[in-house]
Design a protein around this motif. Structure first.
Motif, PDB file in Angstrom:
ATOM      1  N   SER A  41       0.827  -1.214   0.000  1.00 23.95           N
ATOM      2  CA  SER A  41       0.000   0.000   0.000  1.00 23.95           C
ATOM      3  C   SER A  41       0.858   1.261   0.000  1.00 23.95           C
ATOM      4  O   SER A  41       0.476   2.267  -0.585  1.00 23.95           O
ATOM      5  CB  SER A  41      -0.964   0.009   1.182  1.00 23.95           C
ATOM      6  N   SER A  47      -4.927   0.474  -1.747  1.00 28.82           N
ATOM      7  CA  SER A  47      -5.171   1.651  -0.914  1.00 28.82           C
ATOM      8  C   SER A  47      -4.782   1.352   0.533  1.00 28.82           C
ATOM      9  O   SER A  47      -4.791   0.209   0.976  1.00 28.82           O
ATOM     10  CB  SER A  47      -6.642   2.056  -0.978  1.00 28.82           C
ATOM     11  N   ASN A  48      -4.452   2.397   1.270  1.00 29.65           N
ATOM     12  CA  ASN A  48      -4.118   2.239   2.686  1.00 29.65           C
ATOM     13  C   ASN A  48      -5.286   1.642   3.454  1.00 29.65           C
ATOM     14  O   ASN A  48      -5.098   0.920   4.425  1.00 29.65           O
ATOM     15  CB  ASN A  48      -3.733   3.587   3.294  1.00 29.65           C
ATOM     16  N   ALA A  51      -5.090  -2.203   3.297  1.00 32.45           N
ATOM     17  CA  ALA A  51      -3.919  -2.875   3.858  1.00 32.45           C
ATOM     18  C   ALA A  51      -4.308  -3.627   5.130  1.00 32.45           C
ATOM     19  O   ALA A  51      -4.940  -3.084   6.023  1.00 32.45           O
ATOM     20  CB  ALA A  51      -2.833  -1.857   4.170  1.00 32.45           C
TER      21      ALA A  51
END
Length: 56
Positions: A41, A47-48, A51
């Motif tokens: 990520s 995307s974060n 994660a």
């Protein structure tokens, strides 16, 4: 143009100079998958938000 995660990964795999191999060794339940997801990520492949929730 917005690239999907799959398109990004395919693009990276076509450039041998961009490929990095790593090995993560740890005991069971010590966060190997979470660490790998965070590394992925941080490079913008997922995307974060995802994660630690998805497995690649």
């Amino acid at each position: 143009m917005v690239l999907t995660s799959l398109e990004k990964m395919i693009g990276l795999q076509k450039k041998p100079a961009s490929i990095r191999n790593i090995c993560i060794l740890a005991h069971v339940d010590h966060g190997k998958t979470t660490l790998a997801d965070c590394l992925i990520s941080s490079n913008g492949i997922i995307s974060n938000r995802l994660a630690g929730k998805v497995q690649l």
